[in-house]
Write a protein that holds these residues in place. Structure first.
Motif, mmCIF file in Angstrom:
data_model
loop_
_atom_site.group_PDB
_atom_site.id
_atom_site.type_symbol
_atom_site.label_atom_id
_atom_site.label_comp_id
_atom_site.label_asym_id
_atom_site.label_seq_id
_atom_site.Cartn_x
_atom_site.Cartn_y
_atom_site.Cartn_z
ATOM 1 N N PRO A 170 -20.196 36.340 5.536
ATOM 2 C CA PRO A 170 -19.897 35.540 4.337
ATOM 3 C C PRO A 170 -19.822 36.341 3.048
ATOM 4 N N LEU A 171 -20.362 37.569 3.053
ATOM 5 C CA LEU A 171 -20.269 38.398 1.861
ATOM 6 C C LEU A 171 -19.035 39.281 1.866
ATOM 7 N N GLN A 172 -18.272 39.207 2.942
ATOM 8 C CA GLN A 172 -17.026 39.959 3.018
ATOM 9 C C GLN A 172 -15.920 39.143 2.379
ATOM 10 N N GLU A 173 -15.294 39.688 1.347
ATOM 11 C CA GLU A 173 -14.243 38.966 0.634
ATOM 12 C C GLU A 173 -13.114 38.577 1.576
ATOM 13 N N GLY A 174 -12.662 37.371 1.450
ATOM 14 C CA GLY A 174 -11.568 36.876 2.274
ATOM 15 C C GLY A 174 -12.010 35.976 3.397
ATOM 16 N N ASN A 175 -13.256 36.101 3.851
ATOM 17 C CA ASN A 175 -13.747 35.214 4.900
ATOM 18 C C ASN A 175 -14.020 33.830 4.324
ATOM 19 N N LEU A 176 -13.657 32.804 5.071
ATOM 20 C CA LEU A 176 -13.845 31.427 4.622
ATOM 21 C C LEU A 176 -14.879 30.668 5.443
ATOM 22 N N VAL A 177 -15.246 31.204 6.597
ATOM 23 C CA VAL A 177 -16.218 30.546 7.464
ATOM 24 C C VAL A 177 -17.280 31.563 7.859
ATOM 25 N N GLY A 178 -18.525 31.279 7.502
ATOM 26 C CA GLY A 178 -19.631 32.140 7.883
ATOM 27 C C GLY A 178 -20.283 31.659 9.169
ATOM 28 N N PRO A 179 -21.514 32.095 9.417
ATOM 29 C CA PRO A 179 -22.188 31.735 10.659
ATOM 30 C C PRO A 179 -22.900 30.390 10.571
ATOM 31 N N LEU A 180 -23.255 29.857 11.724
ATOM 32 C CA LEU A 180 -24.222 28.770 11.775
ATOM 33 C C LEU A 180 -25.600 29.357 11.514
ATOM 34 N N ILE A 181 -26.550 28.510 11.161
ATOM 35 C CA ILE A 181 -27.844 28.991 10.692
ATOM 36 C C ILE A 181 -28.642 29.703 11.774
ATOM 37 N N ASP A 182 -28.546 29.247 13.038
ATOM 38 C CA ASP A 182 -29.318 29.872 14.104
ATOM 39 C C ASP A 182 -28.761 29.472 15.466
ATOM 40 N N GLN A 183 -29.425 29.961 16.518
ATOM 41 C CA GLN A 183 -28.959 29.693 17.873
ATOM 42 C C GLN A 183 -29.072 28.213 18.236
ATOM 43 N N ASP A 184 -30.049 27.520 17.693
ATOM 44 C CA ASP A 184 -30.154 26.079 17.956
ATOM 45 C C ASP A 184 -28.915 25.350 17.467
ATOM 46 N N ALA A 185 -28.414 25.751 16.302
ATOM 47 C CA ALA A 185 -27.208 25.133 15.762
ATOM 48 C C ALA A 185 -26.000 25.435 16.646
ATOM 49 N N VAL A 186 -25.940 26.646 17.173
ATOM 50 C CA VAL A 186 -24.839 27.007 18.072
ATOM 51 C C VAL A 186 -24.891 26.155 19.340
ATOM 52 N N ARG A 187 -26.081 25.968 19.872
ATOM 53 C CA ARG A 187 -26.212 25.125 21.067
ATOM 54 C C ARG A 187 -25.802 23.687 20.756
ATOM 55 N N GLY A 188 -26.149 23.195 19.580
ATOM 56 C CA GLY A 188 -25.716 21.855 19.193
ATOM 57 C C GLY A 188 -24.204 21.746 19.155
ATOM 58 N N PHE A 189 -23.553 22.795 18.673
ATOM 59 C CA PHE A 189 -22.083 22.857 18.596
ATOM 60 C C PHE A 189 -21.464 22.817 19.990
ATOM 61 N N THR A 190 -21.906 23.700 20.860
ATOM 62 C CA THR A 190 -21.308 23.773 22.201
ATOM 63 C C THR A 190 -21.655 22.543 23.038
ATOM 64 N N ASP A 191 -22.878 22.040 22.901
ATOM 65 C CA ASP A 191 -23.263 20.841 23.655
ATOM 66 C C ASP A 191 -22.414 19.637 23.248
ATOM 67 N N ALA A 192 -22.190 19.475 21.939
ATOM 68 C CA ALA A 192 -21.388 18.343 21.463
ATOM 69 C C ALA A 192 -19.962 18.433 21.994
ATOM 70 N N LEU A 193 -19.402 19.636 22.005
ATOM 71 C CA LEU A 193 -18.047 19.794 22.522
ATOM 72 C C LEU A 193 -17.992 19.462 24.015
ATOM 73 N N GLY A 194 -19.019 19.847 24.748
ATOM 74 C CA GLY A 194 -19.058 19.504 26.168
ATOM 75 C C GLY A 194 -19.165 18.007 26.397
ATOM 76 N N ARG A 195 -20.015 17.357 25.622
ATOM 77 C CA ARG A 195 -20.224 15.915 25.799
ATOM 78 C C ARG A 195 -18.979 15.114 25.436
ATOM 79 N N VAL A 196 -18.337 15.482 24.321
ATOM 80 C CA VAL A 196 -17.194 14.684 23.878
ATOM 81 C C VAL A 196 -16.035 14.815 24.853
ATOM 82 N N GLN A 197 -15.904 15.959 25.484
ATOM 83 C CA GLN A 197 -14.848 16.106 26.491
ATOM 84 C C GLN A 197 -15.163 15.297 27.745
ATOM 85 N N GLN A 198 -16.427 15.184 28.084
ATOM 86 C CA GLN A 198 -16.810 14.342 29.212
ATOM 87 C C GLN A 198 -16.507 12.870 28.932
ATOM 88 N N GLU A 199 -16.559 12.491 27.652
ATOM 89 C CA GLU A 199 -16.274 11.106 27.271
ATOM 90 C C GLU A 199 -14.782 10.816 27.201
#
Length: 532
Positions: free
Chosen positions: A350-379
């Motif tokens: 996020p401190l590199q000029e030109g980037n518009l999307v930084g990281p998620l706060i931690d690994q728990d947030a990443v798991r929330g992201f991937t889990d939600a994508l898995g669930r919504v596709q199952q639906e």
């Protein structure tokens, strides 16, 4: 005169062994030590001997920024006692003079805007422009509060009794507890603290345990102002701790108002505890925000708003755009525009000029992201693009993800939830705008909403009593990026609280109605006769 913040940083820090993007200098400028104290009462720090220490690493590169000692229940008690004592004198200071202190805090924040904004970006993960914007928001609320300090007004009313006068006034409330979230680690605190300060209250701040170092930095900045004005301890207090400290604050009858920002799940717990003691709870909780694109939308500006709303702060805003409700006549056009834009989004440090999307706060947030994508596709949802956890050079932390576009339906269980990550659900509607409004309102959350249309009938329907049920309803702008002049907050599971502008200041004060009899008689209201 040497600033207190410079004195605090005089020894420097050897924890930050790297110096990417000038972080070492930022830490020196802001007084961040190798190991930082657990609490502050404004002028003094305490808890330096506490055994529990939390290490704070940046989600941007995984590097250790610094450590902070965690406060104990005993520490919290000491802070509350100091705050109570400070309130006795602070409430007697005329409101415009309290405003003068806030003005000086705003000026001090201007002085430290660059390093503080960079630390917000580095510790939390939002891009530098957003980090600087967050500090600017603090400066803006200081300016607002200075003006407010001369406008803490009540009303006068005509009495039904002769030779009587009625009016209402507002008095300071007392100790205000502020529980802030990681995604806006300093701005939301300032919304509460600066208004509370001009209202005559004192504050105890419990920052997120994920982003406490920016709170420590702010406390150093405030210390300079307190010293320069020879003010007492206990006006602005900080307690760094885990959920136990938040629980103590929620249950503490000495804290008449608790302002809590975070998830709906957290807010329900805090609200129940505060409510059980009949205290005030100001809750700013989850959002499941939608933009409606009607057939009459200006798509050139709408797509820009959608992109910032959906991927700004990597989808970690309470006002993030999570649902895009699109009229079927323009659905394919909108879909293709987004499919062309999403793969080009620059994701990175996020401190590199030109980037518009930084990281998620931690690994728990990443798991929330991937889990939600898995669930919504199952639906039945269809992943159109994105959704990957990025790896390789620059992405070693595993906290960077490619923002995702998903075709979905509003009733899907996953769509009904708030996933604090960059997932945008594309939802089709047909018919008139009322059908879109029903979809927009068809979730449990009610924070922010937006409609893009050049048709006045559609926009006015969206703003009517039968329109959006959110606390924020916008026309031809996105769901995020609220200005401080308006009251901020939402309905339903968002909590119902209001912070920042308009008349949000009233919750930080106690309201009193006064009736004065200046006659020689004692007439009773409602014409009651009670003669002795």
């Amino acid at each position: 005169m040497k600033l207190a913040i410079e004195e605090a940083a005089a020894t420097g820090t050897d924890v930050q062994e790297h110096d990417h993007h000038g972080i070492r200098q930022v830490l020196r400028d802001l007084g961040i030590q190798d190991i930082n104290a657990a609490y502050s009462t404004g002028l003094q720090w305490g808890g330096e001997a506490n055994e529990q220490v939390s290490s704070i690493s940046s989600p941007t590169d995984g590097k250790l920024i610094g450590k902070v000692r965690m406060a104990t229940a005993h520490d919290y008690e000491q802070v509350v006692l100091q705050a109570q004592e400070a309130f006795k004198s602070w409430r007697l200071v005329p409101a415009p003079k309290r405003g003068e202190i806030v003005r000086q805090i705003g000026n001090k924040l201007r002085q430290y805007k660059e390093p503080l904004g960079k630390l917000v970006s580095y510790e939390m993960g939002k891009i530098l422009q957003e980090g600087l914007g967050e500090v600017q928001e603090m400066i803006d609320i200081c300016d607002f509060a200075v003006g407010l300090s001369r406008q803490l007004h009540g009303l006068t009313m005509h009495s039904e009794r002769p030779a009587h006068r009625m009016y209402e006034q507002y008095h300071p409330l007392g100790v205000v507890g502020i529980i802030s979230a990681f995604n806006f680690p300093v701005a939301v605190w300032s919304w509460n603290a600066m208004l509370a300060a001009v209202c005559g209250d004192v504050c105890i701040w419990k920052p997120s345990e994920k982003t406490p170092l920016v709170a420590v930095a702010v406390q150093h900045i405030i210390k300079d102002v307190l010293q320069e004005n020879e003010l007492p301890e206990g006006i602005f207090n900080l307690v760094v701790g885990d959920a136990e400290i938040g629980g103590l604050m929620a249950a503490d009858e000495r804290v008449p108002l608790v302002s809590a920002t975070g998830s709906t799940r957290m807010g329900k717990k805090v609200g129940a505890v505060v409510g059980a003691r009949l205290g005030k709870a100001l809750l700013e909780l989850g959002g499941n925000n939608a933009i409606v694109l009607t057939a009459n939308a200006d798509l050139d500006i709408a797509i820009r708003a959608v992109l910032f709303g959906a991927v700004g702060t990597a989808g970690q805003r309470c006002t993030t755009t999570r649902r895009l409700i699109i009229h079927d006549s323009i659905y394919d056009d909108v879909k293709q525009r987004l499919l062309a834009a999403y793969p080009k989004l620059p994701v990175g440090h996020p401190l590199q000029e030109g980037n518009l999307v930084g990281p998620l706060i931690d690994q728990d947030a990443v798991r929330g992201f991937t889990d939600a994508l898995g669930r919504v596709q199952q639906e039945g949802g269809k992943l159109l693009t994105g959704g990957e956890v990025l790896s390789g050079t620059g992405y070693e932390t595993g906290t960077y993800v490619q923002p995702a576009l998903v075709e979905a339906e509003n009733h899907y269980h996953t769509v009904q939830e708030e996933t604090f990550a960059p997932i945008l659900y594309l939802i089709r509607y047909s018919g008139d705008v009322q059908n879109a409004i029903e979809l927009q309102n068809g979730v449990r959350q009610g924070l922010s909403s937006s409609i893009f249309s050049l048709n006045m009938r559609e926009t006015e329907a969206f703003l009517a009593a039968t329109g959006s049920d959110c606390g924020i309803a916008n026309v031809n702008i996105g769901t995020s990026g609220a200005e401080i002049g308006g009251a901020f907050g939402g309905e339903k599971e968002t909590g119902g609280g209001r912070e920042s502008g308009s008349d949000a200041w009233k919750i930080y004060m106690r309201r009193q109605t006064n009736t004065i009899n200046y006659s020689t008689q004692l007439p009773l209201a409602q014409g009651i006769k009670f003669d002795i």
